[in-house]
Design a protein around this motif. Structure first.
Motif, PDB file in Angstrom:
ATOM      1  N   GLY A   8       0.703  -1.140  -0.113  1.00  0.00           N
ATOM      2  CA  GLY A   8      -0.054  -0.225   0.025  1.00  0.00           C
ATOM      3  C   GLY A   8       0.799   1.385  -0.090  1.00  0.00           C
ATOM      4  N   GLY A   9       1.908   1.134  -0.020  1.00  0.00           N
ATOM      5  CA  GLY A   9       2.797   2.499  -0.082  1.00  0.00           C
ATOM      6  C   GLY A   9       2.934   3.098  -1.367  1.00  0.00           C
ATOM      7  N   GLY A  10       3.357   4.055  -1.510  1.00  0.00           N
ATOM      8  CA  GLY A  10       3.401   4.907  -2.617  1.00  0.00           C
ATOM      9  C   GLY A  10       4.109   6.301  -2.523  1.00  0.00           C
ATOM     10  N   LEU A  11       3.832   7.108  -3.574  1.00  0.00           N
ATOM     11  CA  LEU A  11       4.079   8.597  -3.617  1.00  0.00           C
ATOM     12  C   LEU A  11       2.736   9.285  -3.564  1.00  0.00           C
ATOM     13  CD1 LEU A  11       5.932  11.057  -4.262  1.00  0.00           C
ATOM     14  CD2 LEU A  11       5.655  10.464  -6.611  1.00  0.00           C
ATOM     15  N   VAL A  12       2.685  10.317  -2.552  1.00  0.00           N
ATOM     16  CA  VAL A  12       1.504  11.072  -2.493  1.00  0.00           C
ATOM     17  C   VAL A  12       1.776  12.619  -2.151  1.00  0.00           C
ATOM     18  CG1 VAL A  12       1.309  10.744  -0.151  1.00  0.00           C
ATOM     19  CG2 VAL A  12      -0.773  11.269  -1.197  1.00  0.00           C
ATOM     20  N   GLN A  13       0.863  13.513  -2.666  1.00  0.00           N
ATOM     21  CA  GLN A  13       1.322  14.972  -2.332  1.00  0.00           C
ATOM     22  C   GLN A  13       0.888  15.140  -0.810  1.00  0.00           C
ATOM     23  OE1 GLN A  13      -0.886  17.251  -5.160  1.00  0.00           O
ATOM     24  NE2 GLN A  13       0.954  17.252  -6.418  1.00  0.00           N
ATOM     25  N   SER A  63       2.847  12.380  17.206  1.00  0.00           N
ATOM     26  CA  SER A  63       3.106  13.273  15.930  1.00  0.00           C
ATOM     27  C   SER A  63       1.957  12.602  14.759  1.00  0.00           C
ATOM     28  CB  SER A  63       4.475  13.107  15.265  1.00  0.00           C
ATOM     29  OG  SER A  63       4.725  11.744  14.908  1.00  0.00           O
ATOM     30  N   VAL A  64       1.206  11.540  14.903  1.00  0.00           N
ATOM     31  CA  VAL A  64       0.224  10.888  14.275  1.00  0.00           C
ATOM     32  C   VAL A  64      -1.147  11.092  14.767  1.00  0.00           C
ATOM     33  CG1 VAL A  64       2.085   9.663  12.973  1.00  0.00           C
ATOM     34  CG2 VAL A  64       0.438   8.377  14.597  1.00  0.00           C
ATOM     35  N   LYS A  65      -1.339  11.296  16.028  1.00  0.00           N
ATOM     36  CA  LYS A  65      -2.538  11.258  16.497  1.00  0.00           C
ATOM     37  C   LYS A  65      -3.762  12.087  15.794  1.00  0.00           C
ATOM     38  CE  LYS A  65      -1.295   9.974  21.325  1.00  0.00           C
ATOM     39  NZ  LYS A  65      -1.263  10.433  22.480  1.00  0.00           N
ATOM     40  N   GLY A  66      -4.849  11.840  15.632  1.00  0.00           N
ATOM     41  CA  GLY A  66      -5.759  12.498  14.637  1.00  0.00           C
ATOM     42  C   GLY A  66      -5.672  12.458  13.159  1.00  0.00           C
ATOM     43  N   ARG A  67      -4.518  11.898  12.727  1.00  0.00           N
ATOM     44  CA  ARG A  67      -4.118  11.880  11.463  1.00  0.00           C
ATOM     45  C   ARG A  67      -4.299  10.151  10.952  1.00  0.00           C
ATOM     46  NH1 ARG A  67       0.400  13.493   9.003  1.00  0.00           N
ATOM     47  NH2 ARG A  67       1.771  12.921  10.880  1.00  0.00           N
ATOM     48  N   PHE A  68      -3.806   9.404  11.748  1.00  0.00           N
ATOM     49  CA  PHE A  68      -3.505   8.227  11.668  1.00  0.00           C
ATOM     50  C   PHE A  68      -4.592   7.356  12.146  1.00  0.00           C
ATOM     51  CE2 PHE A  68       1.203   8.137  10.087  1.00  0.00           C
ATOM     52  CZ  PHE A  68       0.843   8.963   9.321  1.00  0.00           C
ATOM     53  N   ASN A  69      -4.742   6.242  11.716  1.00  0.00           N
ATOM     54  CA  ASN A  69      -5.777   5.309  12.367  1.00  0.00           C
ATOM     55  C   ASN A  69      -5.508   4.055  12.075  1.00  0.00           C
ATOM     56  OD1 ASN A  69      -8.338   4.838  13.970  1.00  0.00           O
ATOM     57  ND2 ASN A  69      -8.743   3.566  12.180  1.00  0.00           N
ATOM     58  N   ILE A  70      -5.069   3.139  13.181  1.00  0.00           N
ATOM     59  CA  ILE A  70      -4.777   1.496  13.064  1.00  0.00           C
ATOM     60  C   ILE A  70      -5.971   0.649  13.236  1.00  0.00           C
ATOM     61  CG2 ILE A  70      -4.037   1.400  15.425  1.00  0.00           C
ATOM     62  CD1 ILE A  70      -1.881  -0.429  14.543  1.00  0.00           C
ATOM     63  N   LEU A  86      -1.149  13.589   5.048  1.00  0.00           N
ATOM     64  CA  LEU A  86       0.262  13.286   5.336  1.00  0.00           C
ATOM     65  C   LEU A  86       1.040  14.621   5.023  1.00  0.00           C
ATOM     66  CD1 LEU A  86      -0.205   9.922   3.268  1.00  0.00           C
ATOM     67  CD2 LEU A  86       1.018  10.214   5.396  1.00  0.00           C
ATOM     68  N   LYS A  87       1.984  14.615   5.801  1.00  0.00           N
ATOM     69  CA  LYS A  87       3.219  15.457   5.619  1.00  0.00           C
ATOM     70  C   LYS A  87       4.297  15.075   4.939  1.00  0.00           C
ATOM     71  CE  LYS A  87       1.307  17.292   9.891  1.00  0.00           C
ATOM     72  NZ  LYS A  87       1.415  17.826  11.208  1.00  0.00           N
TER      73      LYS A  87
END
Length: 123
Positions: A8-13, A63-70, A86-87
């Motif tokens: 699922g990885g890749g290049l994203v803006q 640093s990922v709280k609120g942006r990432f979800n497991i 994403l940053k």
């Protein structure tokens, strides 16, 4: 033995989203907590998130709280990492790891690792 395969990885803006998957097989994976770690070039491998396989308990690095979800799909023996907003600083190789029973933020406490998937966030 537990085998782990990330995808699922890749290049994203910057501001975009990606969803990583980690397919687990082998021993009773329900006994294992599953973690995501990441490693940027020239940096050490760091904890991102973790989920207990048999429960809903999760943890995240600040640093990922609120942006990432497991999350996980037990029927598919798969763990996901949904990454939003994403940053560029999220750029790294992302690794899935398994640890018996409980979650940990420490790399050396995990027993099994996947091969990693590259995530690149452009500015």
């Amino acid at each position: 033995q537990v085998q782990l395969v990330e995808s699922g990885g890749g290049l994203v803006q910057a501001g975009g989203s990606l969803k990583l998957s980690c397919a687990a097989s082998g021993r009773t994976v329900s006994d294992y907590a599953m973690g995501w770690f990441r490693q940027a070039p020239g940096k050490e491998r760091n904890f991102v998130a973790c989920i207990r396989w048999s429960g809903a308990w999760t943890s995240y690095t600040d640093s990922v709280k609120g942006r990432f979800n497991i999350s996980r799909d037990n029927a598919k023996n798969t763990v996901y990492l949904q990454m939003n907003s994403l940053k560029p600083e999220d750029t790294a190789v992302y690794y899935c790891a398994a640890r018996y029973r409980a979650c940990s933020a420490l790399v050396n406490e995990y027993d099994y690792w996947g091969q990693g998937t590259q995530v690149t966030v452009s500015s």
